[in-house]
Scaffold this active site. Structure first.
Site, mmCIF file in Angstrom:
data_model
loop_
_atom_site.group_PDB
_atom_site.id
_atom_site.type_symbol
_atom_site.label_atom_id
_atom_site.label_comp_id
_atom_site.label_asym_id
_atom_site.label_seq_id
_atom_site.Cartn_x
_atom_site.Cartn_y
_atom_site.Cartn_z
ATOM 1 N N PRO A 121 1.188 -1.500 0.322
ATOM 2 C CA PRO A 121 -0.052 0.658 -0.111
ATOM 3 C C PRO A 121 0.959 1.590 -0.174
ATOM 4 O O PRO A 121 1.720 1.223 0.790
ATOM 5 C CB PRO A 121 -0.743 0.138 1.436
ATOM 6 C CG PRO A 121 -0.135 -1.226 2.582
ATOM 7 C CD PRO A 121 0.755 -1.677 0.874
ATOM 8 N N LEU A 122 0.307 2.554 -1.076
ATOM 9 C CA LEU A 122 1.732 3.190 -1.391
ATOM 10 C C LEU A 122 1.188 4.844 -0.841
ATOM 11 O O LEU A 122 -0.324 4.886 -1.862
ATOM 12 C CB LEU A 122 1.761 3.357 -2.950
ATOM 13 C CG LEU A 122 3.016 2.250 -3.285
ATOM 14 C CD1 LEU A 122 3.460 2.185 -4.330
ATOM 15 C CD2 LEU A 122 4.108 2.219 -1.872
ATOM 16 N N CYS A 143 3.504 2.799 10.083
ATOM 17 C CA CYS A 143 3.405 3.467 9.824
ATOM 18 C C CYS A 143 4.216 5.075 10.569
ATOM 19 O O CYS A 143 3.958 4.660 11.706
ATOM 20 C CB CYS A 143 2.038 4.354 9.727
ATOM 21 S SG CYS A 143 1.947 6.425 9.073
ATOM 22 N N HIS A 190 9.166 -3.990 7.547
ATOM 23 C CA HIS A 190 10.668 -3.610 7.131
ATOM 24 C C HIS A 190 11.518 -3.498 7.616
ATOM 25 O O HIS A 190 11.641 -3.179 8.535
ATOM 26 C CB HIS A 190 9.142 -1.576 6.676
ATOM 27 C CG HIS A 190 10.375 -0.957 6.190
ATOM 28 N ND1 HIS A 190 9.575 -0.268 5.522
ATOM 29 C CD2 HIS A 190 11.199 -1.180 5.114
ATOM 30 C CE1 HIS A 190 10.821 0.466 4.908
ATOM 31 N NE2 HIS A 190 10.974 0.425 4.726
ATOM 32 N N GLY A 200 11.952 -4.113 1.670
ATOM 33 C CA GLY A 200 13.286 -2.663 1.621
ATOM 34 C C GLY A 200 14.599 -2.749 0.956
ATOM 35 O O GLY A 200 14.535 -4.008 0.243
ATOM 36 N N ALA A 244 7.725 -1.483 -2.236
ATOM 37 C CA ALA A 244 6.951 -0.517 -1.701
ATOM 38 C C ALA A 244 7.824 1.021 -2.447
ATOM 39 O O ALA A 244 7.966 1.185 -3.441
ATOM 40 C CB ALA A 244 7.241 -1.013 -0.387
ATOM 41 N N ARG A 245 7.553 1.312 -0.712
ATOM 42 C CA ARG A 245 7.633 2.567 -1.253
ATOM 43 C C ARG A 245 9.250 3.190 -0.265
ATOM 44 O O ARG A 245 9.286 3.952 0.183
ATOM 45 C CB ARG A 245 6.387 3.970 -0.897
ATOM 46 C CG ARG A 245 5.793 3.784 0.363
ATOM 47 C CD ARG A 245 5.552 5.266 0.900
ATOM 48 N NE ARG A 245 4.805 6.162 0.417
ATOM 49 C CZ ARG A 245 4.506 6.767 -0.272
ATOM 50 N NH1 ARG A 245 3.337 7.272 -0.323
ATOM 51 N NH2 ARG A 245 4.953 8.010 -1.031
#
Length: 655
Positions: A312-313, A397, A466, A499, A521-522
């Protein structure tokens, strides 16, 4: 080396536009850019010049970055970090003054709900006189579905308007899509009304929360013993914890609705959502599950080991972007992080994050919350009203807004609340429950290895780790050695690693660590946002030298998907432009394979100024906001008057 350029050469080439005399023609644009800069106080200056070191470069991108930082002159400004929290409002207001009433667009002007009190126009001729010029002669909605539901308000209306501004319909093509729903998980007006009036019944969640409130014989804190119902305790020995969640064929789902490709744009003609069926009172039980709860071993397991998972980005992980990644080989997709309290309040903007395209065969949603009551109720709400394959809890988050309220990474330090949330959501969901965490909160104090066994015991189906702490955010390299250690501890529960994945070599090294799969992911920069074709590279085990024209075609597809999803009227066009510009703020960091001195590109390396193999490739490499806007104008026409844009993250651009 022949592609390297100085800052002055780079910008001079772009100002010239690749054409003789183009530089003079752009002087006005430069003046206009200066005016915009004065209007927006939060605009940034250009970062320090990028350095190139041809000799003595190590293989680790992080060491290069540190070495480059050590060479900075004392007078240089530090690179901006964090978010642009005071960004100017980008909503265009010029179309609000003379909007056409939706009842006219839908062909039922006589049924306008507001009647003479309606503040919108009902005269099509008056509207067309003030409407901005069309952006093109081809409408993607009309060409794809045979009908454009936006009619005269479409910014490409000349493609489907006949005499008297009548909307032309391709009957044969429209029949092929009749009764089919492209996008599921829409929020109906009836459900929104129930949530706003607090009339939605949370039967399972209330039962679980009552158990938390009861006094405990062991004197412990609430949720440990009573977190499981009596039925769960009786069957808890029948299966291992990782099998505790799954999907049931009896699970109520949202029926596919709408005859148009954009069902959310029109009011629903009748009751079509699963929540209405769930609120109907029945004389007796409807299914066996109403009497006997499914045992954990009877629920379908989440079997995605070895698959490529698009994480989810936030902001950029919208439905059109997920369609792009799905086309390039993403196996599992997940919606953007949704705040549970906003979902429980029926906010349309938050429910939009849950929408699922029909091509997303394995799709989940991610929830963020800090307390067991709201998270458990939200899980039951989604279980009854939308169609998903799994639900993910965001415990990774790092932003202050979430952390200070006890959500995101903060749950890693609130183990009691964390347990209550996982057990509660587990008890009300018929689909697998997954958890995404970080290594810890503090940079040098890893705690994930202590939490993962507990998460497995609480009943989660999978954990994604992550390899950075909250303090690291997205800086430095991910700790894959620690991820490998945690993967052994998590067994037999699947653990996905996350990562620094930007090439198939990175993916291969990650899989050798013993993880069940990888999440793309981001990171900064972001793998999937820089290279959405990364999924293809991993599956085909090759480097793909994507040309500028091919990348432009990808942007064109994103634009078409955006017009399908957000609409082809002025509001939809500008929303598509906004998300396109956000994506370009990451896409500009990609370095074409054919220009690299060595392969692969390292995710933490900051590229020097370089000239592309053609003008478009050079334009796409620019980190200047005005150049991104220029690309958007090639796809969506000229921007509105006094248009400004700042990316979400300060490090992404300069003016």
């Amino acid at each position: 080396r022949r592609f390297l350029a100085s800052k002055e050469q780079f910008h001079a080439y772009l100002r010239a536009g690749g054409e003789p005399g183009g530089q003079a023609g752009n002087e006005g644009e430069e003046e206009e850019g200066e005016e915009k800069k004065e209007e927006v106080d939060s605009c940034q200056s250009e970062p320090p010049a990028k350095r190139v070191r041809s000799e003595g470069l190590g293989q680790d991108g992080e060491s290069r970055e540190d070495a480059g930082a050590a060479e900075k002159e004392p007078g240089e400004r530090k690179r901006a970090r964090g978010q642009n929290k005071s960004r100017p409002c980008m909503k265009p207001n010029h179309y609000e003054q003379s909007r056409l009433c939706p009842s006219v667009t839908q062909g039922c002007a006589e049924k306008c709900y507001f009647g003479p009190r309606c503040r919108f126009l009902h005269d099509v001729g008056e509207y067309m006189a003030a409407k901005p010029a069309d952006l093109g002669c081809s409408c993607v909605l009309f060409e794809t579905f045979g009908k454009c539901i936006y009619g005269v308000t479409c910014r490409f209306a000349q493609a489907h308007l006949g005499d008297g501004y009548q909307n032309i319909v391709n009957t044969d093509l429209a029949k092929q899509w009749e009764g089919k729903s492209l996008v599921r998980n829409n929020l109906s007006k009836d459900l929104q009304h129930q949530l706003r009036k607090r009339k939605f019944i949370f039967k399972k969640a209330d039962e679980y929360l009552r158990g938390l409130a009861k006094p405990h014989g062991n004197g412990g804190k609430g949720g440990k013993a009573t977190g499981q119902s009596t039925e769960e305790q009786e069957v808890s020995n029948c299966t291992t914890p990782q099998e505790a969640l799954g999907d049931s064929p009896e699970c109520p789902v949202l029926p596919e609705q709408g005859d148009d490709p954009k069902p959310e744009a029109l009011p629903s003609p009748g009751p079509t959502s699963g929540e209405e069926a769930s609120s109907i009172k029945t004389v007796g039980p409807v299914t066996d599950e109403d009497i006997i709860k499914l045992r954990s071993c009877e629920k379908r397991k989440l079997e995605i080991q070895g698959k490529l998972y698009l994480a989810p980005l936030t902001t950029c992980g919208n439905l059109p972007f997920r369609r792009i990644c799905k086309r390039f080989g993403a196996d599992v997709t997940c919606g953007e992080m949704a705040v549970c309290t906003n979902l429980l309040q029926g906010q349309s903007s938050e429910w939009a994050l849950l929408k699922r395209h029909h091509t997303e065969d394995i799709f989940g949603v991610q929830l963020e919350g800090a307390f067991p009551d709201t998270m458990t109720k939200c899980a039951e709400l989604l279980n009854q009203t939308i169609e998903v394959d799994f639900v993910d809890i965001n415990v990774g988050c790092p932003i202050d807004l979430v952390y200070k309220k006890g959500g995101g990474c903060a749950l890693m330090t609130r183990s009691n609340k964390f347990e209550q949330i996982v057990r509660g959501m587990n008890s009300v969901l018929d689909v697998p429950l997954t958890v995404k965490i970080r290594t810890g909160v503090q940079e040098k104090i890893n705690v994930a290895h202590k939490i993962i066994p507990k998460i497995r015991e609480w009943g989660a189906s999978m954990v994604t780790l992550h390899g950075r702490s909250r303090e690291q955010r997205y800086t430095r390299g991910a700790d894959w050695d620690y991820i490998a250690e945690c993967a052994k501890i998590a067994s037999p529960m699947p653990l996905f690693g996350n990562g620094d994945i930007l090439s198939y070599e990175d993916a291969n090294r990650a899989m050798e660590m013993g993880v069940s799969g990888i999440m793309i992911a981001r990171q900064v920069p972001v793998g999937a946002l820089i290279k959405p074709w990364l999924f293809t590279e991993i599956k085909e085990q090759r480097h793909w030298d994507v040309s500028s024209s091919e990348r432009f075609d990808i942007l064109k597809d994103f634009t078409n998907y955006g017009l399908e999803h957000w609409g082809s009227d002025t509001q939809g066009v500008e929303k598509t432009r906004k998300f396109l510009l956000e994506w370009l703020s990451f896409l500009c960091r990609y370095i074409p394979v054919g220009l690299l001195e060595y392969l692969p590109q390292k995710i933490n390396e900051r590229p020097p100024y370089y000239m592309g193999r053609d003008y478009l490739e050079t334009l796409m490499a620019s980190q200047n906001v005005d150049d991104w806007i220029k690309i958007s104008e090639l796809l969506l026409g000229p921007v509105p008057t006094s248009f400004t844009f700042l990316p979400k993250h300060k490090a992404n651009s300069y003016r």
